[in-house]
Design a protein around this motif. Structure first.
Motif, PDB file in Angstrom:
ATOM      1  N   VAL A 163       0.602  -1.398  -0.340  1.00  0.00           N
ATOM      2  CA  VAL A 163       0.311  -0.100  -0.253  1.00  0.00           C
ATOM      3  C   VAL A 163       1.316   0.744   0.216  1.00  0.00           C
ATOM      4  O   VAL A 163       0.406   2.082  -0.991  1.00  0.00           O
ATOM      5  N   VAL A 164       1.520   1.466   0.583  1.00  0.00           N
ATOM      6  CA  VAL A 164       2.825   2.728   0.921  1.00  0.00           C
ATOM      7  C   VAL A 164       3.917   2.387  -0.197  1.00  0.00           C
ATOM      8  O   VAL A 164       3.963   3.813  -0.699  1.00  0.00           O
ATOM      9  N   ALA A 165       3.652   1.387  -0.933  1.00  0.00           N
ATOM     10  CA  ALA A 165       4.583   1.183  -2.394  1.00  0.00           C
ATOM     11  C   ALA A 165       4.158   2.335  -2.569  1.00  0.00           C
ATOM     12  O   ALA A 165       3.956   3.029  -4.292  1.00  0.00           O
ATOM     13  N   GLY A 166       2.730   1.651  -3.395  1.00  0.00           N
ATOM     14  CA  GLY A 166       1.545   2.084  -4.220  1.00  0.00           C
ATOM     15  C   GLY A 166       1.175   3.243  -4.128  1.00  0.00           C
ATOM     16  O   GLY A 166       1.217   3.829  -4.888  1.00  0.00           O
ATOM     17  N   ALA A 167       1.305   3.978  -2.764  1.00  0.00           N
ATOM     18  CA  ALA A 167       0.833   5.007  -2.565  1.00  0.00           C
ATOM     19  C   ALA A 167       2.052   6.044  -2.607  1.00  0.00           C
ATOM     20  O   ALA A 167       1.653   7.656  -3.936  1.00  0.00           O
ATOM     21  N   LEU A 168       2.853   5.741  -2.456  1.00  0.00           N
ATOM     22  CA  LEU A 168       4.327   6.797  -3.187  1.00  0.00           C
ATOM     23  C   LEU A 168       4.507   6.663  -4.766  1.00  0.00           C
ATOM     24  O   LEU A 168       4.552   8.688  -5.254  1.00  0.00           O
ATOM     25  N   LEU A 169       4.174   5.705  -5.643  1.00  0.00           N
ATOM     26  CA  LEU A 169       4.287   5.314  -7.175  1.00  0.00           C
ATOM     27  C   LEU A 169       3.535   6.488  -7.038  1.00  0.00           C
ATOM     28  O   LEU A 169       3.731   6.723  -9.024  1.00  0.00           O
ATOM     29  N   SER A 170       2.471   5.914  -6.674  1.00  0.00           N
ATOM     30  CA  SER A 170       1.271   6.887  -7.231  1.00  0.00           C
ATOM     31  C   SER A 170       0.746   8.815  -7.296  1.00  0.00           C
ATOM     32  O   SER A 170       0.864   8.960  -7.930  1.00  0.00           O
ATOM     33  N   ILE A 171       1.711   8.565  -6.442  1.00  0.00           N
ATOM     34  CA  ILE A 171       2.267  10.181  -6.313  1.00  0.00           C
ATOM     35  C   ILE A 171       2.929  10.770  -7.394  1.00  0.00           C
ATOM     36  O   ILE A 171       2.349  12.266  -7.414  1.00  0.00           O
ATOM     37  N   VAL A 172       3.770  10.299  -7.340  1.00  0.00           N
ATOM     38  CA  VAL A 172       5.114  10.962  -8.368  1.00  0.00           C
ATOM     39  C   VAL A 172       4.106  11.041  -8.944  1.00  0.00           C
ATOM     40  O   VAL A 172       4.526  11.895  -9.918  1.00  0.00           O
ATOM     41  N   ILE A 173       3.310   9.418  -9.891  1.00  0.00           N
ATOM     42  CA  ILE A 173       3.869   9.966 -11.639  1.00  0.00           C
ATOM     43  C   ILE A 173       2.425  10.492 -11.162  1.00  0.00           C
ATOM     44  O   ILE A 173       1.624  11.401 -12.317  1.00  0.00           O
ATOM     45  N   ASN A 174       1.818  11.082 -10.164  1.00  0.00           N
ATOM     46  CA  ASN A 174       0.535  12.080 -10.250  1.00  0.00           C
ATOM     47  C   ASN A 174       0.490  13.281 -11.685  1.00  0.00           C
ATOM     48  O   ASN A 174      -0.591  13.576 -12.816  1.00  0.00           O
TER      49      ASN A 174
END
Length: 598
Positions: A381-392
């Motif tokens: 969940v944390v990895a998905g959050a970080l990657l999605s925030i970066v790509i947003n």
């Protein structure tokens, strides 16, 4: 003498490293968010060196969420919220359901239980308040139809997560975790024959309803009255303190007394204050603190990230990321399009929701604590959050380019004088187009799909406030061709009604400046008061049109030097112009005329 100062150390390390990495990201033409997140990774527990206090970082980040939602509430109204309920409620519930089912399917492949899949899927379904609102505010979309839909959607998601966090502990045993103990219903719930789960749900609904009623009935009169009373004292310091006390106090009281999230409490505090004429000043007073604590939010996210998960479970991280960015986006796009909105509106809502944040972390941590989900699920969940925030931010940049492509600009169609109101709203805000419209716009038409100006040798005016409106009136009366850039939707509508060409996009954006034909313009008048925003615009304009004459305003000698260094030809400072007017009146009293206040 040495002192233990974990709070000061966390703030200094977080803001200092965020600044350093964000500066590097800016130089590489990346979003500053990437730098904030990297700063958090460096001071997190999973990398060598100094480790900041994660609990303190999370609480500081929560302050940013409170101030951000309070600011959004100041630009929102109950009418705006109710106007999008038809799409926000089913849209949010439908997107949560799709994301949860995708998460449950992935959990089944991973060999986790049904309860673990449910909690994991819910954690992937809710978007981050900070990320969504930051993207909307950067593009001046909060007051548009798309912004209202996104904020309404976010409020529904927050309510669902509040209820979820209340219900998970009593349901932990049924979900495959360690049950914290059966909670026996009492009082009215027991007399009605309700079990513990039904009693918990009923109590939660009553608390939320009581908070909303209290804010709309009492807070709607009390909060504006307090600020008006403080404003009459003439003390700006007291006014600023009152705004902070109200926003933080209501958010904290909502969480402690009513079980409502900090974000939701702050939003309602801002919304009841939005009807006051002091709302704009209140928003300005909270802006610096809001931005600083929002940075700490992203730092706190970076601190949660364990880089080892990328090596140990790379495929699982990829699937989690795809569920967040692709799965949720497709669901949101299909729902918005299904309600008849344009493709541009659907894409904007999809991009806004293609990330996860604070509620996801809370839910994942609670799931691990109750032994419902494994520690690996929390790391995913944390990895998905970080990657999605970066790509947003990258998704939004791509969306901006897509919506501004020349081939996507609508063909100008003459419209009847008595055009129906829904059709006008559709063109301005991207709402569904009525079938009875005589001259329907193309299917892909939305707020960003606008025709570039056909003017040449014209003036571009940025800002239609107290100064800009006077400049616009004078130029319009003198017959000077004029294009105005204004972020306030109400001002945009007034300018259109007066026959003045107006754009509401980000002023310093290359595509927006190209639409205004800056290369063929003769003058650029920057009437906004913020020197940094004005400086960015002046710098971009000078690069695109070296021959254009640029006029700007400033409030200090330092701002004058700053703007001149970036290429402004003339900078007017308010105090200096007032002094000149007074001197003229003193030295030539018989010939002088009364000077109107600027």
């Amino acid at each position: 003498m040495p002192h233990e100062t974990p709070l000061i150390a966390t703030i200094v390390a977080g803001l200092g490293l965020a600044f350093i990495f964000a500066l590097g990201a800016q130089r590489l033409r990346l979003s500053p968010l990437v730098g904030y997140l990297l700063g958090g990774v460096v001071i997190g527990p999973f990398t060598p060196g100094y480790v900041a206090d994660q609990n303190l970082a999370n609480e500081l980040a929560e302050l940013g969420v409170i101030l951000l939602m309070f600011g959004v509430g100041l630009h929102f109204s109950l009418k705006d919220l109710l106007s999008v309920r038809a799409i926000a409620i089913p849209g949010a519930l439908g997107q949560i359901a799709v994301a949860t089912l995708l998460g449950m399917g992935f959990a089944w492949v991973m060999g986790w239980g049904l309860g673990a899949g449910l909690v994991f899927g819910l954690a992937l379904s809710v978007a981050s308040t900070v990320v969504l609102l930051r993207a909307m505010q950067e593009r001046k979309l909060i007051e548009t139809e798309r912004g209202r839909i996104a904020v309404g959607w976010l409020i529904v998601e927050d309510l669902v997560m509040v209820i979820t966090l209340v219900l998970i502990p009593p349901l932990a045993g049924l979900l495959g975790g360690s049950a914290p103990g059966e909670i026996a219903p009492s009082g009215l719930a027991a007399s009605l024959g309700l079990n513990s789960i039904a009693a918990t749900l009923m109590v939660t609904a009553v608390k939320v309803a009581a908070f909303v009623a209290l804010m709309l009935v009492v807070g709607r009169k009390l909060i504006p009255w307090i600020l008006h009373f403080v404003a009459h004292t003439g003390s700006r310091e007291l006014f600023r303190l009152a705004v902070l006390a109200i926003s933080l106090g209501v958010a904290y009281g909502a969480a402690v007394l009513f079980g409502v999230s900090f974000a939701l409490g702050a939003f309602f505090a801002g919304m009841v204050l939005a009807e006051s004429p002091l709302s704009k000043q209140a928003a300005n007073e909270t802006l610096p603190l809001r931005d600083a604590f929002a940075v700490l939010f992203f730092v706190s996210v970076g601190m949660l990230f364990n880089p080892a998960i990328l090596v140990e479970h790379p495929l699982a991280v990829l699937v989690t990321f795809l569920i967040i960015v692709i799965g949720k986006s497709i669901a949101a796009f299909a729902i918005v399009r299904g309600f008849g909105y344009s493709r541009g509106v659907a894409l904007t809502i999809s991009a806004s929701l293609a990330q996860i944040g604070e509620f996801s972390f809370i839910l994942a941590v609670l799931g691990v604590k109750l032994q419902i989900i494994p520690g690996t699920a929390r790391d995913l969940v944390v990895a998905g959050a970080l990657l999605s925030i970066v790509i947003n931010p990258i998704l939004f940049m791509a969306l901006d380019r897509y919506l501004l492509r020349p081939e996507r600009q609508p063909v100008a169609v003459p419209k009847p004088e008595a055009q129906a109101e829904p059709s006008a709203k559709s063109e301005a805000e991207g709402a569904p187009v009525a079938e009875a419209t005589p001259a329907p716009v193309p299917e892909d038409d939305d707020i960003e799909a606008v025709q570039p100006t056909k003017l040449h040798g014209h003036a571009i005016l940025v800002g239609h406030g107290r100064v800009g409106s006077r400049v616009a009136t004078a130029l319009h009366q003198a017959g000077v061709p004029l294009v105005v850039i204004e972020e306030s939707q109400s001002e945009v509508e007034k300018l259109k009604a007066d026959g003045i060409e107006v754009f509401s996009g980000p002023a310093g954006d290359y595509q927006t400046l190209d639409l205004q034909n800056l290369a063929g313009a003769r003058w650029l008048v920057v009437a906004i008061p913020d020197a940094f925003e004005a400086g960015h615009l002046v710098e971009q304009a000078r690069k695109l049109n070296p021959a254009i004459r640029i006029l700007a305003r400033a409030h200090s000698e330092e701002a004058v030097d700053y703007l001149k260094g970036l290429g402004a030809d003339a900078i007017l400072m308010g105090e200096e112009e007032i002094a000149r007017g007074m001197i003229r009146d003193l030295l030539q009293p018989e010939e002088s005329q009364p000077v109107q206040a600027a």
